[in-house]
Motif scaffolding. Structure first.
Motif, PDB file in Angstrom:
ATOM      1  N   PRO A  21      37.506  29.102 -52.088  1.00 26.50           N
ATOM      2  CA  PRO A  21      38.067  28.209 -51.072  1.00 26.50           C
ATOM      3  C   PRO A  21      37.211  28.180 -49.816  1.00 26.50           C
ATOM      4  CG  PRO A  21      39.238  30.297 -51.065  1.00 26.50           C
ATOM      5  CD  PRO A  21      38.256  30.359 -52.209  1.00 26.50           C
ATOM      6  N   GLY A  22      37.501  27.232 -48.937  1.00 26.33           N
ATOM      7  CA  GLY A  22      36.787  27.160 -47.671  1.00 26.33           C
ATOM      8  C   GLY A  22      37.096  28.363 -46.801  1.00 26.33           C
ATOM      9  N   LYS A  23      36.145  28.734 -45.986  1.00 22.58           N
ATOM     10  CA  LYS A  23      36.313  29.896 -45.118  1.00 22.58           C
ATOM     11  C   LYS A  23      37.265  29.594 -43.977  1.00 22.58           C
ATOM     12  CE  LYS A  23      31.696  31.775 -46.033  1.00 22.58           C
ATOM     13  NZ  LYS A  23      30.378  32.121 -45.451  1.00 22.58           N
ATOM     14  N   ALA A  24      37.819  30.656 -43.410  1.00 23.63           N
ATOM     15  CA  ALA A  24      38.645  30.558 -42.214  1.00 23.63           C
ATOM     16  C   ALA A  24      38.029  31.463 -41.157  1.00 23.63           C
ATOM     17  CB  ALA A  24      40.088  30.969 -42.507  1.00 23.63           C
ATOM     18  N   GLY A  25      38.457  31.330 -39.924  1.00 23.99           N
ATOM     19  CA  GLY A  25      37.956  32.193 -38.866  1.00 23.99           C
ATOM     20  C   GLY A  25      38.476  33.610 -39.028  1.00 23.99           C
ATOM     21  N   ALA A  26      37.877  34.539 -38.332  1.00 25.32           N
ATOM     22  CA  ALA A  26      38.304  35.931 -38.384  1.00 25.32           C
ATOM     23  C   ALA A  26      39.741  36.060 -37.900  1.00 25.32           C
ATOM     24  CB  ALA A  26      37.382  36.795 -37.536  1.00 25.32           C
ATOM     25  N   PHE A 317      25.965  24.969 -40.065  1.00 25.66           N
ATOM     26  CA  PHE A 317      27.167  25.737 -40.390  1.00 25.66           C
ATOM     27  C   PHE A 317      27.292  26.952 -39.478  1.00 25.66           C
ATOM     28  CE2 PHE A 317      29.223  29.279 -42.530  1.00 25.66           C
ATOM     29  CZ  PHE A 317      30.430  28.718 -42.902  1.00 25.66           C
ATOM     30  N   ASP A 318      26.217  27.703 -39.334  1.00 27.03           N
ATOM     31  CA  ASP A 318      26.254  28.925 -38.527  1.00 27.03           C
ATOM     32  C   ASP A 318      26.540  28.619 -37.063  1.00 27.03           C
ATOM     33  OD1 ASP A 318      25.660  30.392 -40.783  1.00 27.03           O
ATOM     34  OD2 ASP A 318      23.508  30.530 -40.357  1.00 27.03           O
ATOM     35  N   THR A 319      25.948  27.556 -36.544  1.00 31.21           N
ATOM     36  CA  THR A 319      26.157  27.193 -35.140  1.00 31.21           C
ATOM     37  C   THR A 319      27.592  26.771 -34.896  1.00 31.21           C
ATOM     38  OG1 THR A 319      23.841  26.472 -35.003  1.00 31.21           O
ATOM     39  CG2 THR A 319      25.316  25.759 -33.252  1.00 31.21           C
ATOM     40  N   LEU A 320      28.134  25.955 -35.791  1.00 32.12           N
ATOM     41  CA  LEU A 320      29.535  25.546 -35.657  1.00 32.12           C
ATOM     42  C   LEU A 320      30.457  26.760 -35.746  1.00 32.12           C
ATOM     43  CD1 LEU A 320      29.462  22.315 -37.856  1.00 32.12           C
ATOM     44  CD2 LEU A 320      29.918  22.389 -35.403  1.00 32.12           C
ATOM     45  N   VAL A 326      35.033  25.977 -38.075  1.00 29.18           N
ATOM     46  CA  VAL A 326      34.719  26.432 -39.426  1.00 29.18           C
ATOM     47  C   VAL A 326      34.746  25.252 -40.383  1.00 29.18           C
ATOM     48  CG1 VAL A 326      35.262  28.100 -41.235  1.00 29.18           C
ATOM     49  CG2 VAL A 326      35.881  28.607 -38.857  1.00 29.18           C
ATOM     50  N   VAL A 327      33.597  24.900 -40.952  1.00 28.57           N
ATOM     51  CA  VAL A 327      33.516  23.794 -41.897  1.00 28.57           C
ATOM     52  C   VAL A 327      33.215  24.346 -43.288  1.00 28.57           C
ATOM     53  CG1 VAL A 327      32.853  22.175 -40.090  1.00 28.57           C
ATOM     54  CG2 VAL A 327      31.071  23.341 -41.406  1.00 28.57           C
ATOM     55  N   ILE A 336      25.339  21.105 -53.596  1.00 27.02           N
ATOM     56  CA  ILE A 336      24.801  20.229 -52.548  1.00 27.02           C
ATOM     57  C   ILE A 336      24.426  21.129 -51.372  1.00 27.02           C
ATOM     58  CG2 ILE A 336      25.175  18.135 -51.171  1.00 27.02           C
ATOM     59  CD1 ILE A 336      27.481  17.416 -53.031  1.00 27.02           C
ATOM     60  N   PRO A 337      23.333  21.867 -51.495  1.00 25.59           N
ATOM     61  CA  PRO A 337      22.988  22.865 -50.484  1.00 25.59           C
ATOM     62  C   PRO A 337      22.637  22.280 -49.131  1.00 25.59           C
ATOM     63  CG  PRO A 337      21.190  22.614 -52.057  1.00 25.59           C
ATOM     64  CD  PRO A 337      22.350  21.839 -52.610  1.00 25.59           C
ATOM     65  N   HIS A 338      22.260  21.004 -49.078  1.00 26.37           N
ATOM     66  CA  HIS A 338      21.894  20.387 -47.803  1.00 26.37           C
ATOM     67  C   HIS A 338      23.069  19.637 -47.184  1.00 26.37           C
ATOM     68  CE1 HIS A 338      21.543  17.196 -50.712  1.00 26.37           C
ATOM     69  NE2 HIS A 338      21.300  16.296 -49.789  1.00 26.37           N
ATOM     70  N   GLY A 339      24.289  19.912 -47.665  1.00 26.46           N
ATOM     71  CA  GLY A 339      25.460  19.210 -47.152  1.00 26.46           C
ATOM     72  C   GLY A 339      26.536  20.139 -46.622  1.00 26.46           C
ATOM     73  N   LEU A 340      27.375  19.613 -45.750  1.00 27.41           N
ATOM     74  CA  LEU A 340      28.571  20.295 -45.273  1.00 27.41           C
ATOM     75  C   LEU A 340      29.733  19.313 -45.368  1.00 27.41           C
ATOM     76  CD1 LEU A 340      27.293  22.014 -41.981  1.00 27.41           C
ATOM     77  CD2 LEU A 340      27.634  23.103 -44.216  1.00 27.41           C
ATOM     78  N   ARG A 341      30.905  19.830 -45.736  1.00 26.63           N
ATOM     79  CA  ARG A 341      32.112  18.999 -45.729  1.00 26.63           C
ATOM     80  C   ARG A 341      32.941  19.366 -44.503  1.00 26.63           C
ATOM     81  NH1 ARG A 341      36.577  20.252 -49.986  1.00 26.63           N
ATOM     82  NH2 ARG A 341      37.241  21.549 -48.238  1.00 26.63           N
ATOM     83  N   ILE A 342      33.316  18.356 -43.742  1.00 22.98           N
ATOM     84  CA  ILE A 342      34.031  18.581 -42.490  1.00 22.98           C
ATOM     85  C   ILE A 342      35.377  17.876 -42.542  1.00 22.98           C
ATOM     86  CG2 ILE A 342      33.960  18.314 -39.986  1.00 22.98           C
ATOM     87  CD1 ILE A 342      30.882  18.157 -40.219  1.00 22.98           C
TER      88      ILE A 342
END
Length: 364
Positions: A21-26, A317-320, A326-327, A336-342
């Motif tokens: 699943p997508g990550k969440a914040g700490a 991703f890291d900057t956001l 968290v995206v 799709i390593p060059h993509g992010l889903r937001i």
């Protein structure tokens, strides 16, 4: 040695890559989660009230057929209640379909960037998954049909698709169906249907109620009930009968049934959620689509942003993440390593994402 003898899963099970699943914040952080396509407006107040009311009856089993929920779905969507089966989220129903219609030696067909659960449930049933290339990150009907073999038993189609946000028009879905043998089940996964604004889109209800080999699967998770796990499916009487024979006897809990029925009937809240999503989905697309980034036109409650390469995507991703946004990374899970889903979030979150990414591409 006897100590080495232990229960073993069926062949192929340990070869399956688990869903990530997508990550969440700490824990305890104030990070904004834009990685799971959840509702930015919460749940319908009527659904929340119904969920709370259900807490007064936690000692009793829920009604086994989800009759109250199926009646609400029938009233709002205009389909006979007996043609509906409900599940513990749409994932539950997808698993049951694979269990019912796939087995050793069978094949299921899907487009390359389709929902990552499809390979899991196909392989878990002992069948093989056939990945079909796409055109401009969109399922290609001709390529899908060309991949069909005598072994094909299911075609999985997320429409709109996750994680790309692309879709097939009603005419293209009908063309796909027309090209399939009558013994192949076409599964139309319309998880994001509430957010579609395209005029030529269809949720698949007509096909699911008229054809003998089509089902339409939906979820209430994207409407604010992700925690309640409520999904539903419309299909031919024979398919509904088969699923009812193997589903859990109380597979939708009482709070889920009551909150789900209230959410389905609260069409005003659903319309407000759709309008918010359309406004900010269009805005973030226009703001970010440039020479540095490409936003694939989306009909879901998210956008897929493509960067020049995987390194730029990782930096974004890291900057956001560092800024508390968290995206979703889609390299390992979707290839799709060059993509992010937001996910589409609040106005504040969307403006934050755009500001950070615009500043980033100027210095990267």
């Amino acid at each position: 040695m006897a100590d080495d003898i232990r229960p073993l899963p069926q062949p192929g099970i340990l070869d399956i890559a688990a869903y990530v699943p997508g990550k969440a914040g700490a824990a305890g952080s104030h990070a904004v989660k834009l990685s799971a396509n959840e509702s930015p407006l919460g749940a319908s107040p009527k659904a929340v009230a119904a969920f709370r009311a259900a807490s007064e009856h936690l000692e009793i089993y829920p009604e086994g057929s989800s009759n109250l929920l199926r009646t609400a779905l029938s009233d709002v969507h205009g389909v006979a209640a007996e043609r509906i089966v409900c599940g513990n989220g749409s994932g539950d129903l997808l698993h049951l379909l694979a269990q019912c219609y796939l087995g050793e030696g069978d094949e299921a067909v899907m487009n390359r960037y389709g929902f990552s659960v499809y390979p899991i449930i196909t392989k878990a049933a002992g069948a093989s998954i056939v990945m079909v290339e796409e055109t401009d990150y969109t399922a290609d009907v001709d390529l899908l049909l060309a991949a069909v073999t005598p072994k094909t038993k299911i075609v999985w189609l997320a429409n709109p698709n996750n994680p790309t946000g692309t879709y097939l028009s009603d005419a293209e879905v009908r063309r796909l169906h027309a090209g399939l043998r009558p013994d192949i089940l076409l599964v139309i996964d319309s998880a994001y249907a509430e957010y579609v604004t395209a005029a030529d889109y269809s949720v698949g209800l007509d096909l699911a109620t008229q054809a003998s080999n089509v089902v339409m699967v939906r979820t209430l998770s994207k409407m604010g009930l992700a925690a309640a796990r409520v999904g539903w499916m419309v299909g031919p009487a024979a398919v509904i009968d088969a699923i009812n024979r193997i589903r859990g006897p109380f597979n939708v809990n009482l709070p889920g049934q009551l909150a789900g029925a209230a959410a389905v009937r609260d069409t005003e809240f659903t319309a407000r959620l759709k309008a918010h999503n359309a406004q900010w989905r269009d805005w973030i697309t226009q703001e970010l689509d440039s020479n540095h980034m490409h936003v694939v036109p989306s009909q879901g409650n998210f956008v897929m942003v493509l960067f020049p390469d995987a390194e730029h995507a990782q930096l974004a991703f890291d900057t956001l993440m560092e800024r508390g946004l968290v995206v979703r990374e889609i390299g390992n899970s979707y290839g799709i390593p060059h993509g992010l889903r937001i996910s589409i979030g609040s106005e504040q979150a969307m403006r934050g994402v755009v500001g950070i990414l615009k500043a980033l591409v100027q210095i990267a």
